[in-house]
Design an enzyme around this catalytic site. Structure first.
Site, PDB file in Angstrom:
ATOM      1  CB  SER A  30     -23.397   1.352 -72.150  1.00 47.45           C
ATOM      2  OG  SER A  30     -22.967   0.883 -70.926  1.00 47.45           O
ATOM      3  CG  HIS A  61     -23.312   4.817 -67.736  1.00 48.07           C
ATOM      4  ND1 HIS A  61     -24.044   3.667 -67.643  1.00 48.07           N
ATOM      5  CD2 HIS A  61     -22.174   4.475 -68.351  1.00 48.07           C
ATOM      6  CE1 HIS A  61     -23.378   2.674 -68.188  1.00 48.07           C
ATOM      7  NE2 HIS A  61     -22.241   3.135 -68.618  1.00 48.07           N
ATOM      8  CG  HIS A  83     -22.430  -0.664 -64.104  1.00 46.73           C
ATOM      9  ND1 HIS A  83     -22.571   0.656 -64.464  1.00 46.73           N
ATOM     10  CD2 HIS A  83     -22.946  -1.399 -65.126  1.00 46.73           C
ATOM     11  CE1 HIS A  83     -23.141   0.724 -65.658  1.00 46.73           C
ATOM     12  NE2 HIS A  83     -23.385  -0.498 -66.084  1.00 46.73           N
ATOM     13  CD  GLU A  86     -20.701   3.039 -61.479  1.00 46.49           C
ATOM     14  OE1 GLU A  86     -20.673   4.222 -61.150  1.00 46.49           O
ATOM     15  OE2 GLU A  86     -21.656   2.516 -62.073  1.00 46.49           O
ATOM     16  CB  ALA A 113     -23.771  -2.134 -74.164  1.00 47.65           C
ATOM     17  CB  SER A 212     -25.547  -4.157 -66.069  1.00 52.91           C
ATOM     18  OG  SER A 212     -26.057  -4.429 -67.363  1.00 52.91           O
ATOM     19  CG  ASN A 235     -18.153  -5.616 -77.732  1.00 56.50           C
ATOM     20  OD1 ASN A 235     -18.944  -4.955 -77.045  1.00 56.50           O
ATOM     21  ND2 ASN A 235     -17.520  -6.668 -77.264  1.00 56.50           N
ATOM     22  CG  HIS A 246     -16.684   2.750 -72.621  1.00 47.69           C
ATOM     23  ND1 HIS A 246     -17.795   1.960 -72.403  1.00 47.69           N
ATOM     24  CD2 HIS A 246     -17.044   3.993 -72.224  1.00 47.69           C
ATOM     25  CE1 HIS A 246     -18.774   2.697 -71.898  1.00 47.69           C
ATOM     26  NE2 HIS A 246     -18.347   3.940 -71.781  1.00 47.69           N
TER      27      HIS A 246
END
Ligand code: HPA
Length: 276
Positions: A30, A61, A83, A86, A113, A212, A235, A246
């Site tokens: 990401s 993405h 991912h 999804e 990320a 992921s 974060n 996001h």
């Protein structure tokens, strides 16, 4: 069946990027896809042109392979990934990574990320993944094992190759980065964790949380490729800072971009020597 899919995808991809023979593959997570734009002599292959591939549905993405040169070495990068959250079968999620190995990639640099869990982690920090907790509730190796890919019960003691971590650590040091190593907890998502889940993960030994990487590492390790995992802490994990968005994840990844690209370039230059 799965083997044939991998073979077909790898053959197609190989033809599209001829005459390049990449021995290093990268999965760019990401907000980290820009590295692929810095490759020389680049050739893009959109996922939706590749037989058997699924398209990423997440904004930010992009979905394509980019083959090109970094530090004079052929590499193959995935700009975006799909991912498990999804709703795709896990076989599909790991197909691109497996296709890269089938095509000849011996080293996979797998980036993501992640939320920072352990004490002192700060947004913008890059962390080398030392090990993982697979908490996605699935494993890409379930079902009949195909010995052409790998063994039924792969050892996972050194799934994140120590020599590659050492190499990355040295490269980082030469760039003034003291890269920490940490355990990555791979969760299903797509909701971020609750603060209680983060307390649980910390107690379980996780330093990073993400959605992921773990199944990709299992799949490529199964095939005998070496993996280097790099997390960009975008974060603080839930309950350790403010609310998660996001947009914040993307904004931090954007800030990190120059350092991240420089680190990857350094790592690829060092890998070029290591593989020579
Ligand atoms: N949790 C899970 N996945 C993530 C996070 C997080 O805090 N940040 C970026 N990806």
């Amino acid at each position: 069946m799965h083997y044939d899919d991998i073979q077909r995808a790898a053959e197609f991809l190989g033809q599209r990027i001829t005459p390049r023979k990449p021995r290093v593959g990268l999965i760019l997570g990401s907000g980290l896809g820009a590295f692929a734009d810095s490759l020389d002599d680049a050739q893009g292959v959109p996922y939706d042109t590749i037989p058997g591939f699924a398209q990423s549905t997440v904004k930010g993405h992009a979905g394509r392979f980019v083959a090109g040169k970094s530090a004079g070495m052929d590499v193959l990068a995935m700009q975006g990934r799909v991912h498990l959250y999804e709703g795709l079968p896990l076989e599909q999620v790991v197909l691109p990574a497996r296709a890269m190995v089938k095509l000849g990639c011996e080293v996979l640099v797998i980036t993501n990320a992640a939320g920072g869990i352990s004490e002192g982690m700060t947004p913008g920090e890059l962390v080398l993944i030392s090990d993982h907790l697979n908490l996605q509730g699935q494993n890409p190796l379930t079902g009949e094992n195909d010995e052409r890919l790998g063994t039924r019960f792969p050892d996972m003691t050194e799934a994140y190759a120590p020599a590659l971590r050492e190499l990355a650590q040295k490269v980082g040091a030469s760039q003034g980065l003291s890269l920490r190593q940490g355990v990555y907890a791979g969760l299903l998502g797509p909701s971020y964790e609750t603060p209680a889940e983060i307390r649980m993960l910390r107690a379980m030994g996780a330093d990073l949380a993400g959605m992921s990487t773990v199944s990709e590492v299992i799949a490529v390790h199964h095939m005998g490729a070496r993996a280097l995992g790099i997390s960009c802490v975008t974060n603080l994990a839930a309950g350790l800072g403010g609310k998660l968005t996001h947009d914040e994840v993307k904004a931090t990844a954007e800030e990190v971009k120059p350092r991240f690209i420089k680190l990857l370039e350094g790592i690829l230059a060092a890998l070029r020597e290591e593989l020579a």
